[in-house]
Design an enzyme around this catalytic site. Structure first.
Site, PDB file in Angstrom:
ATOM      1  N   PRO A 307      40.472  31.069  43.690  1.00 23.33           N
ATOM      2  CA  PRO A 307      40.220  31.513  44.464  1.00 23.33           C
ATOM      3  C   PRO A 307      39.523  32.676  44.712  1.00 23.33           C
ATOM      4  O   PRO A 307      38.522  32.368  45.495  1.00 23.33           O
ATOM      5  CB  PRO A 307      41.365  32.026  45.731  1.00 23.33           C
ATOM      6  N   MET A 311      39.536  37.419  37.462  1.00 21.77           N
ATOM      7  CA  MET A 311      40.738  38.048  37.714  1.00 21.77           C
ATOM      8  C   MET A 311      40.644  39.004  35.997  1.00 21.77           C
ATOM      9  O   MET A 311      41.158  38.157  35.462  1.00 21.77           O
ATOM     10  CB  MET A 311      41.708  37.614  37.967  1.00 21.77           C
ATOM     11  N   GLU A 312      40.662  40.167  35.753  1.00 16.79           N
ATOM     12  CA  GLU A 312      40.507  41.236  34.977  1.00 16.79           C
ATOM     13  C   GLU A 312      42.221  40.757  34.139  1.00 16.79           C
ATOM     14  O   GLU A 312      41.639  41.986  32.919  1.00 16.79           O
ATOM     15  CB  GLU A 312      40.339  42.299  35.288  1.00 16.79           C
ATOM     16  N   HIS A 336      30.870  41.917  34.169  1.00 11.68           N
ATOM     17  CA  HIS A 336      32.467  42.642  35.277  1.00 11.68           C
ATOM     18  C   HIS A 336      34.141  42.201  34.403  1.00 11.68           C
ATOM     19  O   HIS A 336      34.472  43.830  34.122  1.00 11.68           O
ATOM     20  CB  HIS A 336      32.526  42.386  36.213  1.00 11.68           C
ATOM     21  N   GLU A 337      34.399  41.242  33.987  1.00 10.90           N
ATOM     22  CA  GLU A 337      35.766  41.329  33.881  1.00 10.90           C
ATOM     23  C   GLU A 337      35.693  41.838  32.725  1.00 10.90           C
ATOM     24  O   GLU A 337      37.432  42.514  32.354  1.00 10.90           O
ATOM     25  CB  GLU A 337      36.442  40.031  33.934  1.00 10.90           C
ATOM     26  N   GLU A 359      37.144  48.732  40.613  1.00  9.13           N
ATOM     27  CA  GLU A 359      36.023  48.315  41.341  1.00  9.13           C
ATOM     28  C   GLU A 359      34.809  49.203  41.668  1.00  9.13           C
ATOM     29  O   GLU A 359      33.597  48.751  40.417  1.00  9.13           O
ATOM     30  CB  GLU A 359      35.972  47.405  42.475  1.00  9.13           C
ATOM     31  N   ASP A 414      45.147  43.015  51.039  1.00 11.30           N
ATOM     32  CA  ASP A 414      43.764  42.272  50.567  1.00 11.30           C
ATOM     33  C   ASP A 414      42.140  42.393  51.668  1.00 11.30           C
ATOM     34  O   ASP A 414      41.478  41.616  51.178  1.00 11.30           O
ATOM     35  CB  ASP A 414      44.081  40.682  51.061  1.00 11.30           C
TER      36      ASP A 414
END
Length: 641
Positions: A307, A311-312, A336-337, A359, A414
């Site tokens: 989704p 994801m890091e 970014h990750e 972030e 979320d």
């Protein structure tokens, strides 16, 4: 996790991965770029002291102030037939309060079979479930105990687990499982203290069928034997949202000394080629911001139902296949990750109110990494697009949701994922850099990452550290009032940095001439345009275009059939908003083959605005629902009802 749901959303949206960023609530079309006035009626004091307890995690039942979990030992069997994980979670803990007698954990839809301590069963109580917090598991802890062993199994509908049938994978032969824990979904597959302020080490044994490979956000041996039993260790303390598991017909290909990629066989070579610069990114980031603390940095390319953009998860970032474009145009997501290995994984937000510390820093570092690896022009283009994305959220979100240190009490965490923690946080840091100079700011970052390594901190701790360092050293350039304006007030402060890119001026000229009718689409000199310029061209179109204009663009540039998922997304959104029917077959195929929220949610929302569109949306959603992640279903089902 990782995000944009509006028409100005452009390539830099790919970096807002997840990090769950793809769950942004903003779906508004906008192309303005003005700096709004800051609402002076909302003060720092109003936001930070109005009954908010700084550092309190309002999204966890856990009691780490009394008993704090320090280590997790998992032993789980993967049951694809029943779509459950079955096994045990052993939790080591420390009694912060020597007199504490209860350990409180977070759960969601778990079946707890038994709890033992010191070899004997102990009393436990599983509370009533909350709509998004789940249920508290309260365990009576013997005075001499320092661990508990919980026997449990997950629900087939666990919010943090997706089970895919063989038909829903690329290979079509074997099932696939992956987890997504951010923000508070770890509790749906492990009973634990599901709060980012609780850091723990973990070991795990995962049992599955021999033809499948299990990987985790831990030490993964690329040469491990496929025997159905896989052991993992995470020696650095991490928060629960970074625990991740995937099981499937996975294969590995090296990309460098410390980097490689896992995926299904069919896309392995393409993924390795697309992300071949990952090792160079790692080296450049270490040189600028300090040593990499996690041994290896590998990528796992998930099925398209994932989704988020990425994801890091430490040591093994989970990545959407939608960024495999064939030209490395979307690899800012990888940057970014990777950057999260410093900001987020090493220095973590203590609560979801403080997400911008993860972030904002990571988005700032992403721009810097892209500049170091790909040069100034790409850096400038991506910064402009990111600034537009931020402005769109400022225009769309209520004032209370434009605040970096957001009040999330009583809300699903979320809801925090928008461009505010990402792009506003990055713009704030860019202003600090501009005011004190890059060399001085880089020294500040080095000290920040070292000071808070493997700790979870609050916004207030960051401000205090800023006062002791940059504010003290550069009092002539910085003020606490301005810093608090950025963090605690809505909007973008006046005179904030405004990125510019010469590469977009020729795009503006071409678009304006075409819209004015001065030239036809085949007269646009786009041969040398890169993907960023194409996205800027499309995302800044007026809301309404004629059928003739759309057909002209489509005929010349074949936009309906674009292989780039970001360009296709922008074009399909324009097509829905202008009811350009030649694109609708591709639209249906797009919605039923991709589960990434950033790409599908704006399309579902746009379709839902008309009765005819809602019929199309429902048809696509009903066909795709079984293969969507639970979070994608939750985010989009309202548009088709």
């Amino acid at each position: 996790m990782i995000i944009k749901y509006f028409i100005v959303a452009a390539l830099t949206a790919t970096i807002l991965s997840s990090c769950s960023g793809d769950m942004s609530s903003n779906d508004t079309v906008s192309s303005t770029a003005a700096n709004p006035k800051v609402d002076k009626s909302v003060s720092s004091a109003d936001v930070t002291t109005n009954a908010i307890q700084v550092g309190k995690d309002y999204h966890s039942f856990a009691n780490p102030e009394s008993i704090k979990v320090t280590h997790l030992n998992l032993d789980l069997t993967v049951d694809f037939a029943k779509k459950v994980l079955v096994g045990t979670a052993e939790l080591d803990f420390q009694k912060v309060d020597p007199n504490a007698t209860q350990l409180i954990l977070d759960t969601r839809d778990l079946t707890i079979n038994s709890v033992t301590a010191m070899g004997k069963e102990v009393h436990f109580d599983l509370g009533n479930g909350d709509s998004f917090l789940g249920a508290a598991l309260t365990i009576e802890v013997p005075a001499a105990a320092d661990s508990v062993l919980i026997s449990y199994q997950t629900s087939p509908k666990a919010s943090g687990v997706q089970w895919l049938t063989p038909e829903q994978t690329a290979g079509k032969k074997h099932p696939f499982l992956f987890t997504q824990a951010q923000a508070i979904h770890a509790r749906s597959f492990i009973p634990l203290q599901d709060s980012p302020q609780v850091r723990m080490t973990y070991d795990a044994t995962i049992r599955t069928t021999k033809e499948l490979l299990a990987v985790m956000s831990a030490s993964n041996d690329p040469d491990t034997e496929r025997d159905g039993v896989y052991a993992f260790s995470m020696p650095q303390p991490i928060p629960s949202y970074l625990i991740a598991l995937a099981v499937g017909d996975l294969h590995f290909k090296s990309m460098g000394e410390r980097t490689g990629v896992y995926s299904e066989q069919g896309i392995l070579d393409a993924a390795a080629a697309e992300f071949a610069d990952t090792e160079s990114m790692l080296i450049a980031t270490e040189k600028a911001f300090g040593p990499y603390s996690w041994d290896r940095y590998d990528l796992l390319i998930l099925p398209p139902s994932f989704p988020f953009g990425g994801m890091e998860n430490p040591r093994l970032s989970f990545i959407t296949p939608t960024v495999i474009a064939g030209d490395k145009s979307l690899v800012s997501l990888i940057a970014h990750e990777l950057a999260h290995s410093w900001s987020g994984n090493t220095v973590t937000n203590a609560t979801w109110r403080d997400l911008w510390l993860n972030e904002g820093f990571t988005t700032y570092l992403t721009y810097r990494i892209m500049q170091m690896v790909y040069g100034d022009e790409r850096f400038e283009m991506e910064a402009v697009l990111g600034r537009q994305d931020l402005q769109a959220d400022i225009d769309a979100l209520p004032a209370k949701d434009q605040i970096m240190a957001i009040d999330l009490r009583g809300r699903d965490p979320d809801d925090v994922f928008s461009n505010i923690p990402y792009e506003k946080g990055a713009l704030f840091l860019r202003e600090l850099e501009h005011k004190v100079g890059r060399e001085n700011f880089d020294q500040f970052l080095l000290g920040y990452f070292e000071t808070f390594a493997f700790k979870s901190i609050t916004t207030d701790q960051f401000v205090s550290y800023l006062e002791q360092t940059l504010l003290k050293e550069h009092s002539d350039q910085l003020s606490k009032q301005r810093i608090e304006q950025w963090i605690y007030q809505p909007g973008i402060p006046e005179d904030a940095p405004v990125p510019e890119s010469d590469a977009f001026s020729i795009v503006d000229q071409a678009r304006d001439a075409w819209l004015a009718g001065s030239i036809q689409a085949d007269e646009i000199s786009s041969e040398k345009w890169v993907v960023h310029q194409w996205l800027y061209f499309l995302n800044n179109m007026p809301e309404k275009l004629s059928q003739e204009q759309l057909a002209d663009l489509d005929k010349v540039f074949a936009l309906t059939n674009s292989k780039n998922n970001e360009i296709a997304h922008s074009w399909l959104l324009i097509s829905v908003n202008n009811w350009y029917q030649p694109a609708f077959t591709r639209l249906h195929d797009y919605l039923t083959s991709i589960g990434r929220n950033k790409l599908v949610k704006p399309l579902y929302k746009a379709l839902s605005q008309t009765p005819e569109g809602k019929v199309m949306a429902k048809k696509a959603f009903d066909e795709a629902k079984a293969g969507y992640h639970p979070l994608t279903v939750k985010a989009n089902e309202g548009f088709v009802q």
